[in-house]
Design a protein around this motif. Sequence first.
Motif, PDB file in Angstrom:
ATOM      1  N   SER A 122     -12.666  -1.420   0.586  1.00 55.68           N
ATOM      2  CA  SER A 122     -12.123  -0.259  -0.142  1.00 55.68           C
ATOM      3  C   SER A 122     -10.918   0.392   0.539  1.00 55.68           C
ATOM      4  O   SER A 122     -10.446   1.435   0.084  1.00 55.68           O
ATOM      5  CB  SER A 122     -13.228   0.787  -0.329  1.00 55.68           C
ATOM      6  OG  SER A 122     -13.701   1.239   0.931  1.00 55.68           O
ATOM      7  N   ARG A 123     -10.412  -0.195   1.594  1.00 54.07           N
ATOM      8  CA  ARG A 123      -9.274   0.421   2.273  1.00 54.07           C
ATOM      9  C   ARG A 123      -8.059   0.522   1.352  1.00 54.07           C
ATOM     10  O   ARG A 123      -7.830  -0.362   0.517  1.00 54.07           O
ATOM     11  CB  ARG A 123      -8.908  -0.368   3.532  1.00 54.07           C
ATOM     12  CG  ARG A 123      -9.860  -0.144   4.695  1.00 54.07           C
ATOM     13  CD  ARG A 123      -9.442  -0.967   5.900  1.00 54.07           C
ATOM     14  NE  ARG A 123      -9.622  -2.403   5.680  1.00 54.07           N
ATOM     15  CZ  ARG A 123      -9.190  -3.341   6.519  1.00 54.07           C
ATOM     16  NH1 ARG A 123      -8.534  -2.998   7.615  1.00 54.07           N
ATOM     17  NH2 ARG A 123      -9.412  -4.620   6.253  1.00 54.07           N
ATOM     18  N   GLN A 124      -7.298   1.583   1.519  1.00 53.86           N
ATOM     19  CA  GLN A 124      -6.133   1.835   0.682  1.00 53.86           C
ATOM     20  C   GLN A 124      -4.926   1.058   1.198  1.00 53.86           C
ATOM     21  O   GLN A 124      -4.670   0.991   2.394  1.00 53.86           O
ATOM     22  CB  GLN A 124      -5.803   3.333   0.668  1.00 53.86           C
ATOM     23  CG  GLN A 124      -4.606   3.697  -0.202  1.00 53.86           C
ATOM     24  CD  GLN A 124      -4.245   5.161  -0.090  1.00 53.86           C
ATOM     25  OE1 GLN A 124      -4.714   5.858   0.799  1.00 53.86           O
ATOM     26  NE2 GLN A 124      -3.396   5.634  -0.990  1.00 53.86           N
ATOM     27  N   VAL A 125      -4.167   0.488   0.266  1.00 55.64           N
ATOM     28  CA  VAL A 125      -2.911  -0.170   0.602  1.00 55.64           C
ATOM     29  C   VAL A 125      -1.760   0.728   0.165  1.00 55.64           C
ATOM     30  O   VAL A 125      -1.689   1.149  -0.987  1.00 55.64           O
ATOM     31  CB  VAL A 125      -2.791  -1.545  -0.074  1.00 55.64           C
ATOM     32  CG1 VAL A 125      -1.438  -2.187   0.254  1.00 55.64           C
ATOM     33  CG2 VAL A 125      -3.929  -2.463   0.360  1.00 55.64           C
TER      34      VAL A 125
ATOM     35  N   LEU B 174      -8.269  -7.632  -0.673  1.00 55.19           N
ATOM     36  CA  LEU B 174      -9.288  -6.663  -0.298  1.00 55.19           C
ATOM     37  C   LEU B 174     -10.330  -6.480  -1.399  1.00 55.19           C
ATOM     38  O   LEU B 174     -11.530  -6.378  -1.127  1.00 55.19           O
ATOM     39  CB  LEU B 174      -8.633  -5.328   0.041  1.00 55.19           C
ATOM     40  CG  LEU B 174      -7.759  -5.315   1.307  1.00 55.19           C
ATOM     41  CD1 LEU B 174      -7.007  -3.996   1.410  1.00 55.19           C
ATOM     42  CD2 LEU B 174      -8.606  -5.544   2.550  1.00 55.19           C
ATOM     43  N   ALA B 175      -9.869  -6.447  -2.663  1.00 54.23           N
ATOM     44  CA  ALA B 175     -10.795  -6.266  -3.776  1.00 54.23           C
ATOM     45  C   ALA B 175     -11.793  -7.420  -3.848  1.00 54.23           C
ATOM     46  O   ALA B 175     -12.987  -7.212  -4.117  1.00 54.23           O
ATOM     47  CB  ALA B 175     -10.024  -6.155  -5.082  1.00 54.23           C
TER      48      ALA B 175
ATOM     49  N   ASP C 216       2.262  -5.849  -1.117  1.00 56.31           N
ATOM     50  CA  ASP C 216       1.194  -4.848  -1.167  1.00 56.31           C
ATOM     51  C   ASP C 216       0.158  -5.194  -2.232  1.00 56.31           C
ATOM     52  O   ASP C 216      -1.038  -4.994  -2.040  1.00 56.31           O
ATOM     53  CB  ASP C 216       1.774  -3.442  -1.382  1.00 56.31           C
ATOM     54  CG  ASP C 216       2.526  -3.301  -2.697  1.00 56.31           C
ATOM     55  OD1 ASP C 216       3.304  -4.215  -3.056  1.00 56.31           O
ATOM     56  OD2 ASP C 216       2.353  -2.267  -3.379  1.00 56.31           O
ATOM     57  N   GLU C 217       0.624  -5.750  -3.358  1.00 57.82           N
ATOM     58  CA  GLU C 217      -0.303  -6.145  -4.422  1.00 57.82           C
ATOM     59  C   GLU C 217      -1.178  -7.313  -3.979  1.00 57.82           C
ATOM     60  O   GLU C 217      -2.377  -7.361  -4.288  1.00 57.82           O
ATOM     61  CB  GLU C 217       0.485  -6.537  -5.677  1.00 57.82           C
ATOM     62  CG  GLU C 217      -0.387  -6.990  -6.842  1.00 57.82           C
ATOM     63  CD  GLU C 217       0.436  -7.485  -8.021  1.00 57.82           C
ATOM     64  OE1 GLU C 217      -0.008  -8.446  -8.681  1.00 57.82           O
ATOM     65  OE2 GLU C 217       1.521  -6.923  -8.276  1.00 57.82           O
TER      66      GLU C 217
ATOM     67  N   ARG D 208      -3.959  -5.972  -1.981  1.00 49.94           N
ATOM     68  CA  ARG D 208      -4.992  -5.315  -2.818  1.00 49.94           C
ATOM     69  C   ARG D 208      -5.919  -6.352  -3.442  1.00 49.94           C
ATOM     70  O   ARG D 208      -7.136  -6.159  -3.512  1.00 49.94           O
ATOM     71  CB  ARG D 208      -4.341  -4.453  -3.890  1.00 49.94           C
ATOM     72  CG  ARG D 208      -3.644  -3.211  -3.344  1.00 49.94           C
ATOM     73  CD  ARG D 208      -3.187  -2.269  -4.450  1.00 49.94           C
ATOM     74  NE  ARG D 208      -2.319  -1.241  -3.891  1.00 49.94           N
ATOM     75  CZ  ARG D 208      -0.983  -1.297  -3.877  1.00 49.94           C
ATOM     76  NH1 ARG D 208      -0.367  -2.340  -4.447  1.00 49.94           N
ATOM     77  NH2 ARG D 208      -0.272  -0.336  -3.332  1.00 49.94           N
ATOM     78  N   LYS D 209      -5.354  -7.449  -3.931  1.00 53.92           N
ATOM     79  CA  LYS D 209      -6.171  -8.515  -4.515  1.00 53.92           C
ATOM     80  C   LYS D 209      -7.132  -9.090  -3.461  1.00 53.92           C
ATOM     81  O   LYS D 209      -8.311  -9.323  -3.744  1.00 53.92           O
ATOM     82  CB  LYS D 209      -5.272  -9.635  -5.060  1.00 53.92           C
ATOM     83  CG  LYS D 209      -4.447  -9.263  -6.294  1.00 53.92           C
ATOM     84  CD  LYS D 209      -3.561 -10.435  -6.699  1.00 53.92           C
ATOM     85  CE  LYS D 209      -2.700 -10.093  -7.890  1.00 53.92           C
ATOM     86  NZ  LYS D 209      -3.492  -9.915  -9.131  1.00 53.92           N
TER      87      LYS D 209
END
Length: 249
Positions: free
Chosen positions: A206-209, A200-201, A193-194, A197-198
């Motif tokens: 901006s979608r939520q993980v 997508l960032a 999951d992390e 996030r990396k």
Amino acid sequence: MKIVVVGGSGLIGSNVVRRLRRDGHETVAASPGSGVNTITGEGLARALEGAQVVIDVANSPSFDDGAVLQFFETSSRNLLAAEAQAGVEHHLALSVVGTDRLPQSGYFRAKVAQEKLIQASRIPYTILRATQFFEFVGSIVEAASERDGIRLSPALIQPIAADDVAAALADLAVGTPLNGIVEIAGPDRFPLDELARKFLAARADSRQVIADVHARYFGSELNDRSLVAGDSPRIGPTRFQNWLSRTSQ
């Protein structure tokens, strides 16, 4: 050396072909597009004539359970039989770290079947199991996308740059067959999951993980051993953050 790369037009195959040609080897990029089809057998005998090494990096066009199993079994049987006829001295195949740990996945079951066929043949072999490629993180994210966000397991993953996998294959191809399995992985481990996030960032997404221990990874639940290398793997030099910086510009 004459080296035949089956799947030589793909992400890994084209990179391996380029490396081997740069090093002076006669290298055949074999694929259906070049008239070599491991499912029908078309063009195999001609492509393998005089070859010392075959590198198999071909992948199934379908990931449906039945189709992917049929692809790897049929392709491997045809290829190994043609290699035996041609006197090939080394069969080098790309597989996946986790094949023997994720039996719920039809794809991983198919890769296990492929490995067993290679091990049962009389041709000296090397199997390189690689962890997931950086280049496929985006596909993982999209496959896990749901209405409320992107739902992924927090289990560890140890991804690697495709370029580092290609370099390892080119190196193994000109060495002595190991008659065994070797693993290769990236230098860093992240919760899946992390990692998302990396990714997508870096792309201003901006979608939520959402971390979910029961979230499935292509059909399988994960633990912290599922997608990481075992003891003493080869380690690719490219770090995910460096790759991400280059590809996000």
